[in-house]
Design an enzyme around this catalytic site. Structure first.
Site, short mmCIF file in Angstrom:
data_model
loop_
_atom_site.label_atom_id
_atom_site.label_comp_id
_atom_site.label_asym_id
_atom_site.label_seq_id
_atom_site.Cartn_x
_atom_site.Cartn_y
_atom_site.Cartn_z
N ASP A 186 34.65 63.35 9.09
CA ASP A 186 34.91 64.62 8.50
C ASP A 186 35.67 64.59 7.31
O ASP A 186 36.56 63.59 7.15
CB ASP A 186 36.08 65.19 9.67
CG ASP A 186 36.45 66.73 9.11
OD1 ASP A 186 36.48 67.21 8.08
OD2 ASP A 186 36.76 67.56 10.21
N ILE A 190 19.34 79.54 -0.44
CA ILE A 190 18.29 78.49 -0.29
C ILE A 190 17.90 78.80 1.28
O ILE A 190 18.89 78.83 2.27
CB ILE A 190 19.04 77.11 -0.39
CG1 ILE A 190 19.37 76.81 -1.79
CG2 ILE A 190 17.95 75.95 0.26
CD1 ILE A 190 18.59 76.82 -2.73
N LYS A 239 35.23 76.58 -4.53
CA LYS A 239 34.29 76.08 -5.34
C LYS A 239 34.68 76.11 -6.87
O LYS A 239 34.32 75.21 -7.58
CB LYS A 239 32.85 76.96 -5.05
CG LYS A 239 32.18 76.81 -3.78
CD LYS A 239 31.96 75.32 -3.60
CE LYS A 239 30.73 75.25 -2.16
NZ LYS A 239 30.58 74.05 -1.93
N SER A 284 28.40 72.96 -5.91
CA SER A 284 29.18 74.02 -6.17
C SER A 284 28.45 75.39 -5.67
O SER A 284 27.81 75.29 -4.51
CB SER A 284 29.30 74.37 -7.80
OG SER A 284 30.21 75.33 -8.07
N ILE A 330 20.70 71.98 2.43
CA ILE A 330 20.61 71.64 1.27
C ILE A 330 20.95 70.05 0.86
O ILE A 330 20.37 69.21 0.34
CB ILE A 330 21.58 72.58 0.14
CG1 ILE A 330 21.20 73.77 0.08
CG2 ILE A 330 21.81 71.84 -1.25
CD1 ILE A 330 22.35 74.80 -0.61
#
Ligand code: COA
Length: 272
Positions: free
Chosen positions: A69, A193, A164, A146, A24
């Site tokens: 990271d 997705i 989230k 989110s 994404i």
């Protein structure tokens, strides 16, 4: 993809995307690149970032990439500083780095829960805090990635749900506090997705599983990384200049019906 907004929409503007090397987040990076932004991406795996950076360059973007990271504040701060020096000040930040896996609460270790909260929630705060000096020069936006888990309980997702939900709360607090610094803050909650690592991890199943799952989604299909990219471009653009403190759900309507079907599909797949 036929873009409807101008290809120079973000000309002279830099976007920094955590976890931008794949999935994404790479879709979001590509959408910004196609609209004229300079694009910086960070992640944990340099080889993945190299491949992603080449794709973004092919779209005509100036690109910076480096490994960091999001749990390591100093490394992230250094990356955001370096990106700003190379591409111009970071005006848009996308907090996309995330970690997830299916694990029922009773078998999830304390460290497993902590790892996901550290990456998703603390990592998002780290990015915002480290980018503040550049963002606060004005006309800036933050986008958090989110998930439906923030507002619907999902089986084997207690860690991601907590993380989230925290991300969306962080989003609203920063909208409240940083509006006075010229920073808008919003989140996008993607649905399933297709073709992403997240899907492979969270929706493990055979052809029949995916057929039934897709059929259950009001929009009738999985989303694409570009569906999320288009939403991100909108939220960062002047079209959304009065939009802050909002979560935009981009899920084809999936979360309207709760998580029951996915839960039963995942449980059935686990039994096979
Ligand atoms: N089920 C249950 N627990 C798991 C797990 C799984 N599938 N995968 C990891 N864990 C636990 C580990 O057992 C460990 O806990 P322990 O020390 O008590 O054994 C803890 O999580 C940390 O695992 P580790 O692999 O050391 O962490 P990491 O920092 O290298 O990786 C993760 C972070 C666990 C989130 C890893 O899945 C990851 O790197 N994900 C990034 C990519 C991703 O998830 N993309 C999809 C996003 S939707």
């Amino acid at each position: 993809m036929n873009d409807l907004l101008p290809s120079d929409l973000f000309k002279g503007q830099t976007v920094f995307i955590t976890g931008g090397g794949s999935g994404i987040n790479l879709g979001v990076a590509g959408a910004f690149a196609r609209h004229g932004a300079s694009v910086a991406i960070c992640g944990r795996t340099l080889e993945k970032l190299e491949v992603a950076a080449a794709k973004l360059s092919d779209l005509g973007a100036e690109v910076w990439y480096g490994s960091a990271d999001v749990r390591d504040y100093d490394a992230l701060e250094a990356a955001i500083k370096a990106a700003g020096e190379k591409l111009g000040r970071v005006q848009h930040l996308v907090c996309g780095a995330a970690g997830n896996f299916l694990a029922p609460a009773e078998s999830l270790s304390a460290n497993g829960f902590k790892s996901v909260v550290d990456i998703d929630l603390l990592g998002s705060f780290n990015a915002c805090r480290a980018a503040f000096d550049q963002l606060s020069q004005g006309d800036a936006s933050i986008l958090f990635i989110s998930a439906g888990q923030a507002f619907v309980p999902y089986f084997a997702q207690v860690h991601a749900g907590a993380a989230k939900a925290g991300v969306d709360n962080l989003m609203q607090n920063l909208a409240l506090e940083w509006g006075r610094h010229g920073i808008r803050s919003n989140s996008i909650a993607p649905g399933p997705i297709g073709g992403t690592e997240g899907m492979a991890r969270l929706a493990p199943g055979d052809e029949d599983f995916h057929r039934r799952f897709q059929r259950s989604i009001p929009a009738g299909r999985y989303g694409t990384p570009d569906d999320i990219g288009q939403a991100a471009v909108f939220l960062a653009s002047p079209l959304a200049s009065y939009v802050t403190g909002t979560r935009l759900v981009v899920d084809g309507g999936m979360n309207l019906q709760g998580s029951g079907l996915l839960t039963s599909l995942v449980m059935a797949a686990g039994r096979k």
